[in-house]
Design an enzyme around this catalytic site. Structure first.
Site, PDB file in Angstrom:
ATOM      1  N   HIS A 168     -43.202  -3.291  14.253  1.00 53.92           N
ATOM      2  CA  HIS A 168     -42.639  -3.458  15.602  1.00 53.92           C
ATOM      3  C   HIS A 168     -41.675  -4.659  15.622  1.00 53.92           C
ATOM      4  O   HIS A 168     -41.934  -5.675  16.259  1.00 53.92           O
ATOM      5  CB  HIS A 168     -43.803  -3.671  16.557  1.00 53.92           C
ATOM      6  CG  HIS A 168     -43.496  -3.587  18.015  1.00 53.92           C
ATOM      7  ND1 HIS A 168     -42.412  -4.189  18.611  1.00 53.92           N
ATOM      8  CD2 HIS A 168     -44.176  -2.966  19.018  1.00 53.92           C
ATOM      9  CE1 HIS A 168     -42.430  -3.957  19.911  1.00 53.92           C
ATOM     10  NE2 HIS A 168     -43.488  -3.207  20.182  1.00 53.92           N
ATOM     11  N   GLU A 271     -37.699  -0.544  15.882  1.00 55.86           N
ATOM     12  CA  GLU A 271     -38.996  -0.452  15.227  1.00 55.86           C
ATOM     13  C   GLU A 271     -39.046   0.725  14.250  1.00 55.86           C
ATOM     14  O   GLU A 271     -38.644   1.838  14.587  1.00 55.86           O
ATOM     15  CB  GLU A 271     -40.090  -0.300  16.282  1.00 55.86           C
ATOM     16  CG  GLU A 271     -40.045  -1.392  17.347  1.00 55.86           C
ATOM     17  CD  GLU A 271     -40.919  -1.087  18.545  1.00 55.86           C
ATOM     18  OE1 GLU A 271     -41.977  -0.462  18.346  1.00 55.86           O
ATOM     19  OE2 GLU A 271     -40.545  -1.467  19.673  1.00 55.86           O
TER      20      GLU A 271
END
Length: 297
Positions: A168, A271
């Site tokens: 992330h 991400e």
């Protein structure tokens, strides 16, 4: 904690290159410095907190208001979302490994002068209480003129397991309104801001409001064009069939206790994922690796 630090530094420390330190009580960080780059990685969540190639500005963003406390996620860096990505009813957002303490498995300089740090987790009674599967999970962080992350899941059980996951990544940008993401033109996406409406990207991704999109069925590189900062950041990936692009913008930022006012202008998330319908099924004794390589171009 002093004895733990001493043990880590004796076993894995490398003079003038890798040193373990406690930045807050119970929050241990590996500080990395080489001629190629500097970086920091928390054992809490195997969380990359910084990466800065030599002679360049920082690439990875962390909020000034981030929590560095055991059991709490860190706002920014590269959280590891596993074994699920996003919200699952009755369970912790983005899985459970981003708030666990990972074990150091190895640290070495490779032939090119990059520092390779390996951190790992295995299942135990705590993990099986929330996700009843046997596994071994390892993150290899390779720090050099590029930053390479490889998250390997091994199914150590006797039945297939299915996961969603993400690296992330939060990236610094000088001004989000002058920032675009290339590489997703023509890609379908789920727009979470529009209640998961199915859309299709046309041209570059631009930012003028809250953005939260899961781009599906894409293995392409993404290229962040930081117009105000006059630089480009490439995110190449492997073992990933989806890409998430996120920025909370003004109103959602106000709801986040771990984000300072106005910080939405200074970052974006691109991400590397297997999210939504792009779940990965791993047979017993088999592995899957989710990998991202980040570079300035």
């Amino acid at each position: 904690m002093t004895s733990t630090l001493d043990t880590l530094n004796t076993a894995f420390g490398i003079p003038n290159t890798l040193h373990f330190t406690e930045v807050k009580p119970g929050f241990v960080v590996a500080e990395i410095t080489t001629p190629l780059a500097s970086a920091s990685v928390a054992l809490h969540g195997a969380h990359v907190l910084s990466w800065q190639p030599a002679g360049q500005q920082p690439v990875i963003w962390v909020s000034k208001a981030a929590f560095f406390e055991p059991g709490k996620p860190v706002r920014g860096g590269v959280p590891v979302c596993w074994p699920w990505f996003g919200a699952v009813p009755g369970k912790t957002l983005h899985g459970f490994v981003r708030t666990m303490i990972w074990q150091v498995r190895g640290a070495e300089l490779d032939a090119t002068g990059q520092l390779v740090l390996r951190l790992g987790l295995t299942d135990d009674a705590t993990t099986r209480a929330v996700w009843d599967h046997a596994f071994d999970l390892e993150l290899a962080v390779t720090v050099g003129s590029t930053l390479a992350l490889a998250l390997t899941t091994r199914n150590t059980g006797d039945a297939p397991l299915s996961i969603t996951q993400a690296l992330h990544s939060y990236f610094c940008t000088a001004d989000i309104t002058q920032t675009t993401v290339q590489g997703l033109d023509g890609t379908p996406y789920l727009d979470k801001v529009q209640n998961f409406a199915v859309c299709q990207q046309s041209g570059d991704v631009t930012f003028s409001g809250e953005t939260d999109r899961i781009y599906t069925d894409t293995t392409s590189d993404s290229l962040i064009q930081d117009g105000a900062g006059r630089r480009s950041i490439r995110i190449a990936k492997q073992g990933s069939a989806s890409t998430v692009v996120w920025n909370p913008w003004v109103e959602k930022e106000k709801t986040m206790a771990d984000m300072a006012p106005g910080e939405h202008r200074q970052f974006l998330c691109v991400e590397t994922c297997n999210a939504g319908s792009d779940a990965v099924t791993i047979a017993p004794a088999m592995t899957h690796t989710l990998a991202a390589t980040i570079s300035l171009v």
